[in-house]
Design an enzyme around this catalytic site. Structure first.
Site, PDB file in Angstrom:
ATOM      1  N   GLU A   1      14.954 -48.292  30.525  1.00 23.13           N
ATOM      2  CA  GLU A   1      15.430 -48.736  29.215  1.00 23.13           C
ATOM      3  C   GLU A   1      15.113 -47.716  28.126  1.00 23.13           C
ATOM      4  O   GLU A   1      15.900 -47.516  27.213  1.00 23.13           O
ATOM      5  CB  GLU A   1      14.831 -50.101  28.863  1.00 23.13           C
TER       6      GLU A   1
ATOM      7  N   TYR B   1      15.162 -54.529  21.446  1.00 20.79           N
ATOM      8  CA  TYR B   1      16.010 -54.398  22.637  1.00 20.79           C
ATOM      9  C   TYR B   1      15.184 -54.243  23.914  1.00 20.79           C
ATOM     10  O   TYR B   1      15.365 -54.990  24.875  1.00 20.79           O
ATOM     11  CB  TYR B   1      16.996 -53.219  22.506  1.00 20.79           C
TER      12      TYR B   1
ATOM     13  N   ASP C   1      22.609 -54.644  22.437  1.00 18.98           N
ATOM     14  CA  ASP C   1      22.830 -53.207  22.334  1.00 18.98           C
ATOM     15  C   ASP C   1      24.277 -52.979  21.919  1.00 18.98           C
ATOM     16  O   ASP C   1      24.988 -53.921  21.562  1.00 18.98           O
ATOM     17  CB  ASP C   1      22.522 -52.528  23.679  1.00 18.98           C
TER      18      ASP C   1
END
Length: 377
Positions: free
Chosen positions: A54, A136, A154
DNA sequence: AAATCGGGGTA
DNA sequence: TACCCAGATTT
């Protein structure tokens, strides 16, 4: 007949009727199980592996990330390895990915984890408190690795939601972002949040693409506002952005006894910690060759014998464009002087690429190596 | 709320 | 060119 979906940031739970939302979630999940790509980080549920992926995927496309991810997990296979890693080795592993603070933040977080928890925290406030982990990444790790009900937002998710609900909120300002977070929260599949989050992003990447979305293949087309009204090109909406300026820098490629002078950028700011040839920002209309010479003498404190233009590089950053003029300089006298505690090294040309270099340096490197005087005279 | 922080891909 | 990409942090 298609039932128009009302988006309200006050009452996000009424995006859909309960039955409609449930059906849409199920169609999305089924589609994902069928269409999902086999990505390296999807073969693991190790919170560390999810976390690394990520961080790399911030503002960076999947295709770009894959080779970096494979290499990074070989080099630093656990939080412990990351916490103990040499910073130069980390930057070298990150070289070319951009946003270099990401990897330094990740190492700081790894060190905090080793001291406090021993594992990636599974609690929202704790994981959010780690450097480099924002809304996020926290939601992604908590949902994918720990099956907790947090919705990710996102660029993909915003595009899917904007079209699904004909949302007029701009995707690129903070008020708009809040509206998308509320919509994503309301649409989240709480039975399998990790799968749902990845399905939303995968749909945005493979079907609900920025231009020419493949609506006939979309599992949500029947309940999609933009698809029903054929207005996909109106969504997502975007607030206007400012124009970017241009900067010109002159770099001194100083040769001393066959070795080149490399300097390290400061630990914060643009390209923090990366290595380059010492350079100076030019004023408007200033002659780069003269500025380079003056900089080498006055700032670096070096006597330079000759000077020859060796390369010209153009590079686009997020908020300005760079023009870099590089000059070959033969060292004559003096010891290197730098402002602040900045590192420098004299490097033989064959060792340059062992240092983490940013893209503009890489662009200039072939021309520089070719122009170098023969042997170490 | 706006600015900063990389680099590559696309039409 | 301008936009887009599994965003976060600082001011």
């Amino acid at each position: 007949m298609h039932r128009m979906l009302i988006v309200s940031s006050q009452v996000p739970s009424q995006l859909f009727s309960q039955a409609e939302g449930s059906a849409a979630r199920q169609l999305l999940g089924d589609w994902y199980d069928r269409a999902r790509r086999d990505l390296p980080w999807r073969r693991s549920r190790d919170p560390y592996a999810i976390w690394v992926s990520e961080v790399m995927l911030q503002q960076t496309q999947v295709r770009t990330v894959i080779p970096y991810y494979e290499r990074f997990m070989q080099l630093f296979p656990s939080i412990r390895h990351l916490a103990r890693a040499d910073e130069q080795a980390l930057l070298k592993a990150w070289e070319g990915l951009g946003y270099y603070s990401r990897v330094r933040n990740m190492q700081r977080a790894a060190q905090m984890i080793m001291e406090n928890h021993g594992a990636v925290p599974a609690e929202s406030a704790q994981i959010r408190s780690l450097p480099g982990i924002g809304p996020y990444i926290a939601a992604a790790v908590l949902s994918i690795a720990y099956s907790q009900p947090y919705a990710v937002v996102d660029g993909n998710v915003k595009r899917v939601l904007a079209r699904l609900l004909c949302m007029d909120s701009p995707v690129n300002d903070s008020a708009g972002h809040a509206a998308f977070q509320a919509a994503a929260d309301a649409f989240l599949d709480r039975a399998d949040p990790g799968r749902h989050n990845q399905a939303m992003m995968e749909l945005g990447a493979l079907v609900c693409t920025p231009r020419l979305p493949l609506c006939p293949e979309c599992p949500l087309a029947h309940s999609c506002c933009a698809s029903q009204t054929e207005t996909f090109d109106r969504y997502p909406r975007r607030a206007p952005r400012r124009t970017v300026g241009e900067q010109t820098w002159a770099a001194a490629v100083v040769v001393k006894k066959g070795k080149l002078l490399l300097t390290q950028r400061p630990p914060q700011g643009l390209l923090a910690g990366m290595w380059e040839f010492p350079s100076v920002l030019l004023c408007k209309g200033e002659d780069p060759a003269q500025a380079c010479l003056a900089y080498a003498r006055a700032s670096l404190g070096l006597g330079i014998r000759t000077q020859q233009h060796v390369a010209s590089v153009r590079h686009a950053y997020t908020h300005f464009r760079l023009r870099l003029e590089l000059y070959l300089c033969l060292w004559h006298s003096g010891r290197v002087r730098l402002e602040g505690p900045r590192a420098f090294q004299w490097i033989s040309p064959d060792r340059i690429e062992t240092f983490p270099l940013h893209r503009a340096v890489h662009k200039a490197l072939p021309a520089i190596l070719q122009s170098l005087p023969k042997s170490g005279a």
